[in-house]
Design a protein around this motif. Sequence first.
Motif, PDB file in Angstrom:
ATOM      1  N   PHE A  35      39.355  35.712  37.134  1.00 21.90           N
ATOM      2  CA  PHE A  35      40.248  36.483  37.998  1.00 21.90           C
ATOM      3  C   PHE A  35      39.461  37.634  38.615  1.00 21.90           C
ATOM      4  O   PHE A  35      38.445  38.070  38.063  1.00 21.90           O
ATOM      5  N   THR A  56      44.149  36.666  41.225  1.00 20.66           N
ATOM      6  CA  THR A  56      44.319  38.076  40.889  1.00 20.66           C
ATOM      7  C   THR A  56      44.939  38.258  39.513  1.00 20.66           C
ATOM      8  O   THR A  56      44.540  39.152  38.761  1.00 20.66           O
ATOM      9  N   GLN A  57      45.920  37.434  39.172  1.00 23.52           N
ATOM     10  CA  GLN A  57      46.508  37.464  37.838  1.00 23.52           C
ATOM     11  C   GLN A  57      47.381  36.231  37.674  1.00 23.52           C
ATOM     12  O   GLN A  57      47.641  35.500  38.631  1.00 23.52           O
ATOM     13  N   ALA A  83      51.227  37.902  32.897  1.00 24.17           N
ATOM     14  CA  ALA A  83      50.651  39.160  32.403  1.00 24.17           C
ATOM     15  C   ALA A  83      49.135  39.097  32.273  1.00 24.17           C
ATOM     16  O   ALA A  83      48.484  40.125  32.058  1.00 24.17           O
ATOM     17  N   ARG A  94      45.549  39.263  33.297  1.00 18.53           N
ATOM     18  CA  ARG A  94      44.897  39.934  34.427  1.00 18.53           C
ATOM     19  C   ARG A  94      43.398  39.660  34.508  1.00 18.53           C
ATOM     20  O   ARG A  94      42.837  39.551  35.594  1.00 18.53           O
ATOM     21  N   VAL A  95      42.704  39.558  33.372  1.00 11.85           N
ATOM     22  CA  VAL A  95      41.251  39.371  33.363  1.00 11.85           C
ATOM     23  C   VAL A  95      40.878  38.323  32.332  1.00 11.85           C
ATOM     24  O   VAL A  95      41.411  38.320  31.219  1.00 11.85           O
ATOM     25  N   TYR A 118      45.820  48.822  29.671  1.00  7.70           N
ATOM     26  CA  TYR A 118      45.642  47.391  29.423  1.00  7.70           C
ATOM     27  C   TYR A 118      45.479  47.068  27.935  1.00  7.70           C
ATOM     28  O   TYR A 118      44.972  47.871  27.154  1.00  7.70           O
ATOM     29  N   TRP A 139      42.002  40.662  29.470  1.00  6.37           N
ATOM     30  CA  TRP A 139      42.893  41.808  29.664  1.00  6.37           C
ATOM     31  C   TRP A 139      44.298  41.291  29.969  1.00  6.37           C
ATOM     32  O   TRP A 139      44.470  40.343  30.752  1.00  6.37           O
ATOM     33  N   SER A 158      48.352  42.828  30.949  1.00  6.02           N
ATOM     34  CA  SER A 158      49.191  43.969  31.308  1.00  6.02           C
ATOM     35  C   SER A 158      50.292  44.139  30.265  1.00  6.02           C
ATOM     36  O   SER A 158      51.015  43.179  29.973  1.00  6.02           O
ATOM     37  N   THR A 185      51.974  33.074  28.761  1.00  4.71           N
ATOM     38  CA  THR A 185      52.534  34.306  29.281  1.00  4.71           C
ATOM     39  C   THR A 185      53.863  34.077  29.993  1.00  4.71           C
ATOM     40  O   THR A 185      54.139  32.972  30.477  1.00  4.71           O
TER      41      THR A 185
END
Length: 286
Positions: free
Chosen positions: A33, A44-45, A48, A50-51, A71, A137, A139, A285
Motif C-alpha cells: 500500500f 491506499t488502504q 482498516a 493501511r500498511v 496507528y 499498520w 487504523s 478487517t
Amino acid sequence: MSKTLLHHAKITPHRSSARGHSDHGWLNTYHSFSFAGWYNPDFTQFGALRVLNEDRVKARSGFPTHPHRDYEIFSYILSGELTHRDSMIRKDDESSQGDKFYRMHRGDVQFTTGGTGIAHSEMNEHSKDTVHFLQIWVSPWRRGLPPTYHTKHFDEDQKRKGFVPILSPLKAGVDASAVDEKAAEPVIPNTIPIHADFAMGAGIIAPESTFEWTVGAKATTATKRKVFVHLPMTKGGKASVRLDGRDDAVLLEGDGAFVDAVKAGDKLLVESIGSVEAEVVVLDTA
C-alpha cells in the motif's frame, strides 16, 4: 483443485510487481500500500489495513528512534532477528527485562499502539544476518489511545496444523476503560489485542494441503468483511497458493490478494500448490 465455496466473493490478486519497491542498501522494502515516497491511488488502504511492507534489513542497521501516533503497528518476523526498543522502556532496563523481550526472532510478533504518542527503534543488531519481516499498520477504532506494546511468540508446529490466530480485537471494545486497557484481554485467547475490528492469522501449508480461514475469525462485530491474503517471499519462488479453488486467484511469492464482498463466517480455502510449504498471512478487517 479445491472446490469454490465463495461464489459471492470478489478476489483480486495484488501482484508483487505492482508493489512499491525501494532498495536503500541497508533496507530492501516492498510496499503493498502507498507508503513513504511511493503513492498509488489504487493501493491506499483496505478496510482498516493501511500498511503492509515486506522488509529486509541488513546486519548492524535499521530504523533509529522515531515517533508514531495513533496507528496500531506490528512486526511479524520471518527470519533473522530484530531488536525493538521504545520510549516506555529504557535500554538500561534490559538486565531486568531480559534480551529476549527486545530481540525478536522467527515466529515473534511485536505490537505497538501508537496512541497519543510513542517513540521506538527497530534495529538489526546481528553481526552478519539480514532480518526479514512484515511491517503492518492498522487504523484504530479511535484516536488518542494510551500507548502500549506487546511481544508474543507463535508456535511453528501449530502453524503447520492450520491458521493460528495472531491478533484479535480488544474484548472491552471501543469504550474500554483504563482498567480494561491494562488487562489487555483479546476476544480470542492467546492472541495480541488490537484496537480495531480486525484479526490476523498465519499458517504454514504443506504442498497439496489446504487450510481454511473463517472470515471474521469468530471474533468480529461487523458482518461485512474484507480479507487481504499475503504470501511472503521466503522460499526462493518455490511456494504458491490458490484461493477458493480459483485458477485466476493463484498467488506466487510476494503476491497478495484482495478478498471482498465476504461476510463473517464464510470459509476461505487456501491451497498450497507449490513444490514447498507456503507461509501465508491473512488480514481480516471490517
